[in-house]
Design a protein around this motif. Structure first.
Motif, mmCIF file in Angstrom:
data_model
loop_
_atom_site.group_PDB
_atom_site.id
_atom_site.type_symbol
_atom_site.label_atom_id
_atom_site.label_comp_id
_atom_site.label_asym_id
_atom_site.label_seq_id
_atom_site.Cartn_x
_atom_site.Cartn_y
_atom_site.Cartn_z
ATOM 1 N N HIS A 1 0.821 -1.220 0.000
ATOM 2 C CA HIS A 1 0.000 0.000 0.000
ATOM 3 C C HIS A 1 0.853 1.266 0.000
ATOM 4 O O HIS A 1 2.026 1.269 0.365
ATOM 5 C CB HIS A 1 -0.945 -0.002 1.208
ATOM 6 C CG HIS A 1 -0.276 0.304 2.518
ATOM 7 N ND1 HIS A 1 -0.063 1.594 2.967
ATOM 8 C CD2 HIS A 1 0.206 -0.505 3.491
ATOM 9 C CE1 HIS A 1 0.511 1.564 4.148
ATOM 10 N NE2 HIS A 1 0.700 0.300 4.495
ATOM 11 N N GLY A 2 0.213 2.352 -0.420
ATOM 12 C CA GLY A 2 0.861 3.655 -0.432
ATOM 13 C C GLY A 2 0.408 4.524 0.730
ATOM 14 O O GLY A 2 -0.083 4.034 1.737
ATOM 15 N N GLY A 3 0.568 5.840 0.534
ATOM 16 C CA GLY A 3 0.243 6.805 1.576
ATOM 17 C C GLY A 3 1.450 7.628 1.979
ATOM 18 O O GLY A 3 1.541 8.099 3.114
ATOM 19 N N TYR A 4 2.383 7.829 1.034
ATOM 20 C CA TYR A 4 3.610 8.609 1.284
ATOM 21 C C TYR A 4 4.393 8.069 2.476
ATOM 22 O O TYR A 4 5.008 8.824 3.215
ATOM 23 C CB TYR A 4 3.297 10.093 1.470
ATOM 24 C CG TYR A 4 3.257 10.867 0.175
ATOM 25 C CD1 TYR A 4 4.283 10.764 -0.748
ATOM 26 C CD2 TYR A 4 2.182 11.695 -0.130
ATOM 27 C CE1 TYR A 4 4.248 11.472 -1.940
ATOM 28 C CE2 TYR A 4 2.137 12.405 -1.323
ATOM 29 C CZ TYR A 4 3.171 12.289 -2.221
ATOM 30 O OH TYR A 4 3.134 12.984 -3.406
ATOM 31 N N ARG B 1 0.949 6.943 5.940
ATOM 32 C CA ARG B 1 -0.494 6.829 6.138
ATOM 33 C C ARG B 1 -1.003 5.480 5.636
ATOM 34 O O ARG B 1 -0.347 4.818 4.841
ATOM 35 C CB ARG B 1 -1.193 7.966 5.370
ATOM 36 C CG ARG B 1 -2.673 8.123 5.660
ATOM 37 C CD ARG B 1 -3.248 9.265 4.848
ATOM 38 N NE ARG B 1 -4.667 9.431 5.111
ATOM 39 C CZ ARG B 1 -5.479 10.212 4.406
ATOM 40 N NH1 ARG B 1 -5.002 10.901 3.388
ATOM 41 N NH2 ARG B 1 -6.765 10.308 4.698
ATOM 42 N N PHE B 2 -2.158 5.106 6.103
ATOM 43 C CA PHE B 2 -2.897 3.918 5.673
ATOM 44 C C PHE B 2 -2.286 2.632 6.235
ATOM 45 O O PHE B 2 -1.240 2.619 6.878
ATOM 46 C CB PHE B 2 -2.993 3.831 4.143
ATOM 47 C CG PHE B 2 -3.735 4.960 3.498
ATOM 48 C CD1 PHE B 2 -4.954 5.377 3.989
ATOM 49 C CD2 PHE B 2 -3.208 5.622 2.398
ATOM 50 C CE1 PHE B 2 -5.653 6.420 3.393
ATOM 51 C CE2 PHE B 2 -3.890 6.668 1.795
ATOM 52 C CZ PHE B 2 -5.102 7.065 2.305
ATOM 53 N N GLU C 1 -7.031 -0.985 4.287
ATOM 54 C CA GLU C 1 -7.846 -0.118 3.433
ATOM 55 C C GLU C 1 -7.867 -0.626 1.996
ATOM 56 O O GLU C 1 -8.609 -0.083 1.164
ATOM 57 C CB GLU C 1 -7.323 1.324 3.436
ATOM 58 C CG GLU C 1 -7.745 2.153 4.630
ATOM 59 C CD GLU C 1 -6.815 1.939 5.821
ATOM 60 O OE1 GLU C 1 -7.315 1.926 6.954
ATOM 61 O OE2 GLU C 1 -5.596 1.769 5.616
ATOM 62 N N PHE C 2 -7.085 -1.661 1.699
ATOM 63 C CA PHE C 2 -6.930 -2.101 0.313
ATOM 64 C C PHE C 2 -7.152 -3.599 0.141
ATOM 65 O O PHE C 2 -6.824 -4.161 -0.905
ATOM 66 C CB PHE C 2 -5.519 -1.734 -0.183
ATOM 67 C CG PHE C 2 -5.232 -0.264 -0.078
ATOM 68 C CD1 PHE C 2 -5.631 0.606 -1.076
ATOM 69 C CD2 PHE C 2 -4.590 0.257 1.041
ATOM 70 C CE1 PHE C 2 -5.385 1.965 -0.972
ATOM 71 C CE2 PHE C 2 -4.341 1.612 1.148
ATOM 72 C CZ PHE C 2 -4.744 2.473 0.142
ATOM 73 N N THR D 1 5.872 -0.176 9.488
ATOM 74 C CA THR D 1 5.908 0.957 10.411
ATOM 75 C C THR D 1 5.937 2.250 9.610
ATOM 76 O O THR D 1 6.712 2.381 8.654
ATOM 77 C CB THR D 1 7.144 0.872 11.319
ATOM 78 O OG1 THR D 1 7.160 -0.396 11.969
ATOM 79 C CG2 THR D 1 7.119 1.978 12.369
ATOM 80 N N LEU D 2 5.100 3.194 9.977
ATOM 81 C CA LEU D 2 4.968 4.430 9.221
ATOM 82 C C LEU D 2 5.944 5.499 9.705
ATOM 83 O O LEU D 2 6.370 5.500 10.854
ATOM 84 C CB LEU D 2 3.543 4.967 9.341
ATOM 85 C CG LEU D 2 2.422 4.061 8.819
ATOM 86 C CD1 LEU D 2 1.071 4.699 9.087
ATOM 87 C CD2 LEU D 2 2.594 3.763 7.334
ATOM 88 N N ALA D 3 6.283 6.413 8.788
ATOM 89 C CA ALA D 3 7.006 7.625 9.171
ATOM 90 C C ALA D 3 6.037 8.526 9.943
ATOM 91 O O ALA D 3 4.840 8.508 9.695
ATOM 92 C CB ALA D 3 7.518 8.340 7.925
ATOM 93 N N PRO D 4 6.549 9.301 10.909
ATOM 94 C CA PRO D 4 7.958 9.538 11.227
ATOM 95 C C PRO D 4 8.588 8.521 12.172
ATOM 96 O O PRO D 4 9.782 8.616 12.450
ATOM 97 C CB PRO D 4 7.930 10.914 11.886
ATOM 98 C CG PRO D 4 6.593 10.961 12.561
ATOM 99 C CD PRO D 4 5.650 10.226 11.650
#
Length: 278
Positions: free
Chosen positions: A80-83, A86-87, A91-92, A112-115
């Protein structure tokens, strides 16, 4: 390999990098797409519950695995994406439907997402998820992803990422609306979360790295996407073609950054047919 013409490369001067990488503001009812994704994904999971596997101990170090009704023809991984911020794969989930119906086992990894995580850590987590899923499903492997997930899908087939035993099974990689040169992101507000340095941006940019030549690649983008995403798409196709990779650039007319992934939902979808190509 289709020749990429100069007029297709959308070589427009970037004067506002934040605007160049802004998608939602240019898509009518952008929030509605996210709502529909979430609802469709939940409905699909309710009808076809996945098995969740953990490739690490972190709360986001897992993937959902959807198995076909009969014997699996191989493994497809959707990232998945989300920069990178996110996400989650949940969701997909609905994007697994047509792939599953075609006999694919479908893994949708979380990371694990940024930040909290830097992109280099996200790449490592994605690699671990791919390797874990590969150990559960026999046969050929296909890897695809959207936006930031397109970057991660492509990153998996850069030299030195996947172990040889896994990389040798990958037959098809498809980046959808991916970002393949991260250096422009140094000029955006997004980088407050990504915390990219020039050195990391160069280490994590597929367009600046050596690709493995054992898989076929597709770099796909919506024809109505922001010019910078079209440029990023064609940049990878041109550079990796020059490196001797079998790679095709696709512009999907009339589609933007959000509805382009719907081409994975339909049995006759152009992206679905490409990722499943023998």
């Amino acid at each position: 390999m289709r020749r990429i013409h100069a007029d297709e490369a959308a070589m427009v001067k970037i004067t506002d990098f934040d605007d160049a990488y802004q998608n939602g503001a240019y898509i009518p009812d952008a929030d509605g797409f996210i709502t529909r994704w979430t609802e469709a994904a939940a409905s699909f999971r309710a009808a076809y519950p996945p098995v969740t596997h953990h490739y690490g101990t972190g709360p986001r170090q897992y993937f959902d695995l959807f198995m076909p009704d009969g014997a699996s023809k191989g493994l497809t991984i959707f990232i998945h994406g989300g920069y990178w911020r996110r996400f989650s794969p949940r969701e997909f989930s609905h994007l697994a439907r047509a792939l599953r119906d075609a006999g694919q086992a479908v893994a949708l990894p979380s990371y694990t997402l940024a930040p909290e995580a830097r992109i280099s850590q996200i790449t490592d987590e994605t690699m671990r998820a791919v390797c874990h899923a590969a150990g559960l499903v026999e046969g050929p492997i296909r890897i695809t992803g959207h936006s930031a997930g397109g970057h991660l899908a492509t990153r998996m087939m850069c030299e030195g990422v996947l172990p040889d035993a896994v990389a040798s099974r990958v037959v098809q990689v498809m980046s959808i609306s991916g970002v393949h040169d991260l250096r422009p992101l140094l000029n955006t507000e997004i980088n407050q979360d990504l915390r990219l340095t020039l050195e990391e941006a160069m280490r994590e940019s597929p367009a600046l790295l050596l690709p493995r030549k054992t898989a076929r690649f597709v770099a796909a983008v919506g024809g109505d996407e922001r010019p910078e995403f079209i440029r990023q798409n064609d940049l990878l196709a041109n550079i990796w073609h020059g490196a001797g990779v079998e790679i095709e650039a696709m512009h999907l007319a009339g589609l933007h950054h959000f509805d382009v992934i719907e081409e994975l939902e339909r049995p006759d979808g152009r992206l679905l047919q490409k990722i499943l190509a023998d």
